[in-house]
Design a protein around this motif. Structure first.
Motif, PDB file in Angstrom:
ATOM      1  N   LEU A 241       0.826  -1.205   0.000  1.00 46.39           N
ATOM      2  CA  LEU A 241       0.000   0.000   0.000  1.00 46.39           C
ATOM      3  C   LEU A 241       0.861   1.258   0.000  1.00 46.39           C
ATOM      4  CD1 LEU A 241      -2.929  -0.748   2.497  1.00 46.39           C
ATOM      5  CD2 LEU A 241      -2.994  -0.699   0.007  1.00 46.39           C
ATOM      6  N   VAL A 242       1.895   1.268   0.842  1.00 46.24           N
ATOM      7  CA  VAL A 242       2.777   2.429   0.935  1.00 46.24           C
ATOM      8  C   VAL A 242       3.460   2.690  -0.400  1.00 46.24           C
ATOM      9  CG1 VAL A 242       4.896   3.308   1.994  1.00 46.24           C
ATOM     10  CG2 VAL A 242       3.149   2.241   3.419  1.00 46.24           C
ATOM     11  N   GLN A 243       3.998   1.646  -1.005  1.00 45.33           N
ATOM     12  CA  GLN A 243       4.760   1.843  -2.232  1.00 45.33           C
ATOM     13  C   GLN A 243       3.867   2.042  -3.446  1.00 45.33           C
ATOM     14  OE1 GLN A 243       7.670  -1.593  -1.500  1.00 45.33           O
ATOM     15  NE2 GLN A 243       9.033   0.054  -2.092  1.00 45.33           N
ATOM     16  N   PHE A 244       2.635   1.541  -3.386  1.00 48.28           N
ATOM     17  CA  PHE A 244       1.721   1.762  -4.494  1.00 48.28           C
ATOM     18  C   PHE A 244       1.115   3.173  -4.470  1.00 48.28           C
ATOM     19  CE2 PHE A 244       2.245  -2.495  -5.502  1.00 48.28           C
ATOM     20  CZ  PHE A 244       1.492  -2.872  -6.608  1.00 48.28           C
ATOM     21  N   SER A 245       1.447   3.934  -3.443  1.00 47.13           N
ATOM     22  CA  SER A 245       0.883   5.286  -3.339  1.00 47.13           C
ATOM     23  C   SER A 245       1.956   6.336  -3.070  1.00 47.13           C
ATOM     24  CB  SER A 245      -0.152   5.329  -2.208  1.00 47.13           C
ATOM     25  OG  SER A 245       0.463   5.052  -0.961  1.00 47.13           O
ATOM     26  N   ASP A 246       3.222   5.950  -3.170  1.00 47.79           N
ATOM     27  CA  ASP A 246       4.310   6.880  -2.856  1.00 47.79           C
ATOM     28  C   ASP A 246       4.423   7.944  -3.941  1.00 47.79           C
ATOM     29  OD1 ASP A 246       6.523   8.160  -1.927  1.00 47.79           O
ATOM     30  OD2 ASP A 246       7.872   6.440  -2.030  1.00 47.79           O
ATOM     31  N   VAL A 247       4.317   9.199  -3.559  1.00 45.88           N
ATOM     32  CA  VAL A 247       4.447  10.295  -4.515  1.00 45.88           C
ATOM     33  C   VAL A 247       5.777  11.027  -4.342  1.00 45.88           C
ATOM     34  CG1 VAL A 247       1.988  10.638  -4.876  1.00 45.88           C
ATOM     35  CG2 VAL A 247       3.115  11.783  -2.958  1.00 45.88           C
TER      36      VAL A 247
END
Length: 455
Positions: free
Chosen positions: A65-71
């Motif tokens: 989740l963290v890496q799929f949403s890291d901007v």
């Protein structure tokens, strides 16, 4: 002699700050990993292997989740010319808070599907609770990134150690009191909450406020769109083994694999921490393309980083089976051979890991994404082929093959950024191959036993 050393560490020059930050990072990592290892040894006696396998699934999901949403908020602050501007920082923090809220809601929504996919009903309870850590982390102050930007890591390092101590200590106490995997879930929440409060109260800098400046938002989105794609790929690169092996193996075998991976990954984690915290500021302030002097200075730094890391990973490759036999009970003996093989397979990545941060320092997040995509495709493909062909042994060999096959793309990026150093790569590739052969020869009985087990 002592005066000369003190002069190199003191002052506000880039080299002095880099040296101090490197020593703090390595010292912090050493303490942190010793603490993790001690806690891990205690927890393996309080909990069962299935608990570690289940928690590994939770951790992989949350990391996804963290890496799929890291901007890319942190690297954006590190490399941007506006990295010290209050409006820019507050806009970045606002974006981070909104992301944290979204991550927690997503964890709640996906709990049931994940429980069905992995046939583990407990995930329906664990994921929403563990996901609260992502919500809490969204409120972390940007003053942590500001300290990193200027290589002023003293207080940040102490607070990181405090956070680690709270996490491990609470996990052990809760496991002793409950004997349940809930101890690992709740301890994660406690450490994240402690990190937020401690950094908000004890780090210097202004307090973050909600802000949505159009110029800052545009810069963050433009830089972050490639970081987002890169971290999606980075997730599959770093967690693909756990996603696939967790699906192919039982929770007990998966827990054993994670013990082996835990021991073998120390050098990789240390190298990643050093490069992320130190290299972007160094590349930003002394671009290697600017002068031959800058390039040679970076060569010395690479040799100083790669040499000790390669020796460290070799030490785990040589002694991995003995370490597991010494520290763990008979339920985890197979993890010794896993430690040896993974450590050997990681040597190619140790050799080249100082290159990719040059792209982020130059603001070229697109090239960084290309490398991340290539690594992810190779990692998933090689491990999947290995699992289908030879089970766990095949997956471990595929893990190493992915590192080797990605080298041409690493060279492409390094040449594009003007940082490729073939002398460095050749010297350490030969050394790494020799050390891997030595480790395999010394641990061949344990490796043969793992192969014979049909894992």
């Amino acid at each position: 002699m002592s005066t000369a050393i003190w002069q190199r560490f003191s002052g506000s020059s880039l080299s002095a700050r880099a040296l101090r930050s490197s020593v703090l990072t390595v010292g912090s990592f050493g303490f942190s990993q010793a603490l993790r290892l001690g806690g891990n040894l205690i927890l393996t006696r309080l909990l069962f292997p299935e608990a570690f396998g289940l928690m590994a699934l939770v951790s992989v999901f949350l990391m996804g989740l963290v890496q799929f949403s890291d901007v890319g908020v942190t690297p954006a602050i590190l490399q941007s010319k506006r990295g010290d501007d209050r409006d820019f920082l507050d806009t970045a923090w606002t974006l981070q808070v909104l992301r944290g809220i979204g991550l927690w809601l997503t964890a709640c929504a996906l709990a049931w599907p994940m429980a069905q996919i992995y046939d583990e009903p407990q995930l329906m309870q664990f994921l929403p609770v563990a996901g609260l850590a992502l919500l809490i982390a969204g409120f972390r102050p940007t003053r942590m990134d500001t300290a990193n930007r200027h290589l002023m890591l003293g207080r940040v390092t102490l607070l990181e150690l405090g956070t680690q101590t709270v996490g491990v200590g609470s996990a052990v106490l809760l496991a002793w009191a409950t004997g349940s995997v809930w101890a690992l879930v709740v301890s994660g929440l406690l450490s994240t909450l402690f990190e937020l409060i401690a950094n908000s109260l004890l780090l210097a800098g202004g307090r973050n406020r909600f802000r949505w400046e159009p110029e800052a938002r545009a810069e963050l989105v433009n830089f972050g769109k490639w970081i987002f794609l890169s971290t999606v790929c980075g997730f599959f690169f770093s967690q693909g083994d756990k996603l696939l092996i967790g699906k192919y193996l039982s929770l007990e075998r998966f827990g054993v694999y994670n013990i082996g991976y835990f021991l073998a990954s120390f050098p990789m984690l240390l190298g990643g921490m050093v490069t992320r915290k130190i290299l972007i500021p160094i590349y930003r302030e002394t671009p290697p393309r600017k002068s031959r002097e800058n390039f040679l200075r970076l060569r010395k730094m690479r040799f100083a980083v790669t040499g000790p890391l390669l020796v460290l990973v070799a030490s785990f490759a040589v002694s991995g089976h003995w370490l597991v036999d010494l520290m763990y009970d008979e339920r985890y003996l197979a993890a010794g051979a896993v430690t040896v093989i993974i450590a050997c397979m990681q040597m190619p990545q140790i050799v080249v890991q100082t290159y990719d941060q040059a792209a982020l320092a130059a603001g070229d997040s697109r090239s960084f994404f290309v490398l991340a995509l290539a690594r992810a495709v190779l990692m998933i493909g090689c491990i999947l082929v290995g699992l289908e062909t030879y089970g766990l042994i095949g997956a471990l060999l595929g893990y190493g093959a992915a590192f080797l096959l990605s080298y041409p793309v690493v060279v492409w990026l390094a040449r594009r950024m003007g940082v490729w150093d073939p002398l460095h790569d050749l010297c350490f590739a030969l050394l790494g191959a020799a050390l891997a052969l030595l480790a395999a020869a010394l641990n061949w009985p344990a490796i043969s036993a793992l192969v014979a087990s049909g894992a």
